[in-house]
Enzyme design. Structure first.
Site, short mmCIF file in Angstrom:
data_model
loop_
_atom_site.label_atom_id
_atom_site.label_comp_id
_atom_site.label_asym_id
_atom_site.label_seq_id
_atom_site.Cartn_x
_atom_site.Cartn_y
_atom_site.Cartn_z
N GLY A 12 -8.28 -16.23 -6.40
CA GLY A 12 -8.39 -17.06 -5.21
C GLY A 12 -7.09 -17.73 -4.78
O GLY A 12 -7.13 -18.74 -4.07
N HIS A 104 -4.42 -6.56 2.49
CA HIS A 104 -4.33 -5.49 1.50
C HIS A 104 -2.91 -5.47 0.94
O HIS A 104 -1.94 -5.57 1.71
CB HIS A 104 -4.67 -4.14 2.14
CG HIS A 104 -4.73 -3.03 1.15
ND1 HIS A 104 -5.80 -2.85 0.30
CD2 HIS A 104 -3.82 -2.07 0.83
CE1 HIS A 104 -5.56 -1.81 -0.48
NE2 HIS A 104 -4.37 -1.32 -0.19
N ASP A 145 -10.29 -0.35 4.20
CA ASP A 145 -8.86 -0.49 4.51
C ASP A 145 -8.43 0.32 5.73
O ASP A 145 -7.36 0.94 5.74
CB ASP A 145 -8.01 -0.05 3.29
CG ASP A 145 -8.33 -0.87 2.07
OD1 ASP A 145 -8.60 -2.08 2.21
OD2 ASP A 145 -8.31 -0.31 0.96
C1 GAR Z 1 -4.55 -9.95 -3.18
O1 GAR Z 1 -3.35 -9.37 -3.64
C2 GAR Z 1 -5.15 -9.09 -2.10
O2 GAR Z 1 -4.20 -8.45 -1.30
C3 GAR Z 1 -5.92 -8.10 -2.92
O3 GAR Z 1 -6.51 -8.87 -3.95
C4 GAR Z 1 -5.60 -9.91 -4.29
C5 GAR Z 1 -6.38 -11.21 -4.41
O4 GAR Z 1 -5.59 -12.18 -5.03
N1 GAR Z 1 -6.90 -7.41 -2.13
C6 GAR Z 1 -7.14 -6.11 -2.28
O5 GAR Z 1 -6.59 -5.43 -3.12
C7 GAR Z 1 -8.17 -5.55 -1.29
N2 GAR Z 1 -8.21 -4.14 -1.35
P1 GAR Z 1 -6.04 -13.70 -5.05
O6 GAR Z 1 -7.47 -13.75 -5.61
O7 GAR Z 1 -5.07 -14.39 -5.93
O8 GAR Z 1 -5.99 -14.20 -3.64
#
Ligand code: GAR
Length: 194
Positions: A12, A104, A145
């Site tokens: 998060g 993404h 995506d």
């Molecule tokens: C982020 O890097 C986001 O881009 C990725 O999950 C991570 C969440 O990090 N999303 C994907 O890969 C979607 N396909 P966070 O929980 O620290 O915000």
């Protein structure tokens, strides 16, 4: 106020930046955090920021209602995905046309699709000896995506970068851009209605 919900499954950190960005904002308010993971770091972050949380169940999420009544009761107008790992069902996409934004951690259309999230993306980028990677902020449609790209930002991938080094660069870009791009997108859409 335009009330937004953040959907997140993991640590998060992006959700936290978004909540901080809109903490004292004249137009946009983070009104709800939705997660599929009761143990996710996002729950504590939401609580610390005074934002209510909803832990969802897969069978209801995939049903016709798909929590739409819950979202409508709370007057949610936009959905922001921040590391949310379940595919968004048609019921929600149809109820929020052009109003779901995702981030993404790669330069789409490369390195997108099912299974491409977090470190899996960085690992594939490094394996293919890409010289650059980056972030894509895009609208969400029925295909993983795939929706219209709102903005992309790039970073270099050096020969000695490992997954965690690349993840750090990507995370810095995400935190730098995601909250302000969300803000600009919502405000532009509101202005277009007036
Ligand atoms: C982020 O890097 C986001 O881009 C990725 O999950 C991570 C969440 O990090 N999303 C994907 O890969 C979607 N396909 P966070 O929980 O620290 O915000």
């Amino acid at each position: 106020m335009i009330r937004i919900a953040i959907f997140a499954s993991g640590a998060g950190t992006n959700a936290e930046k978004i909540m901080q960005h809109f903490k004292v904002h004249p137009v946009v308010q983070v009104a709800l955090v939705v997660t599929n993971n009761a143990g996710a770091g996002i729950i504590k972050i939401a609580r610390d920021n005074g934002v209510p949380t909803l832990v969802i169940e897969k069978n209801i999420f995939l049903s016709k209602d798909s929590y739409l009544n819950f979202l409508a009761d709370r007057q949610i107008e936009w959905i922001i995905l921040a590391g949310f790992l379940w595919k968004i069902p048609s019921a929600i996409i149809n109820a929020y046309p052009g109003k779901i934004i995702n981030i993404h951690p790669a330069l789409l259309p490369k390195y997108g699709g099912q299974g491409m999230y977090g470190h899996h993306v960085h690992s594939a980028v490094i394996k293919n000896r890409e010289r650059e990677s980056g972030i894509s902020i895009h609208l969400v449609d029925e295909i993983y995506d795939h929706g219209k790209i709102i903005m992309q930002a790039k970073c270099s991938v050096n020969a000695n970068d490992d997954i965690s080094a690349l993840a750090k660069k990507i995370q810095a870009l995400e935190h730098q851009y995601y909250p302000t791009i969300i803000e600009k997108t919502i405000i532009k859409a509101k202005a277009a209605l007036n």
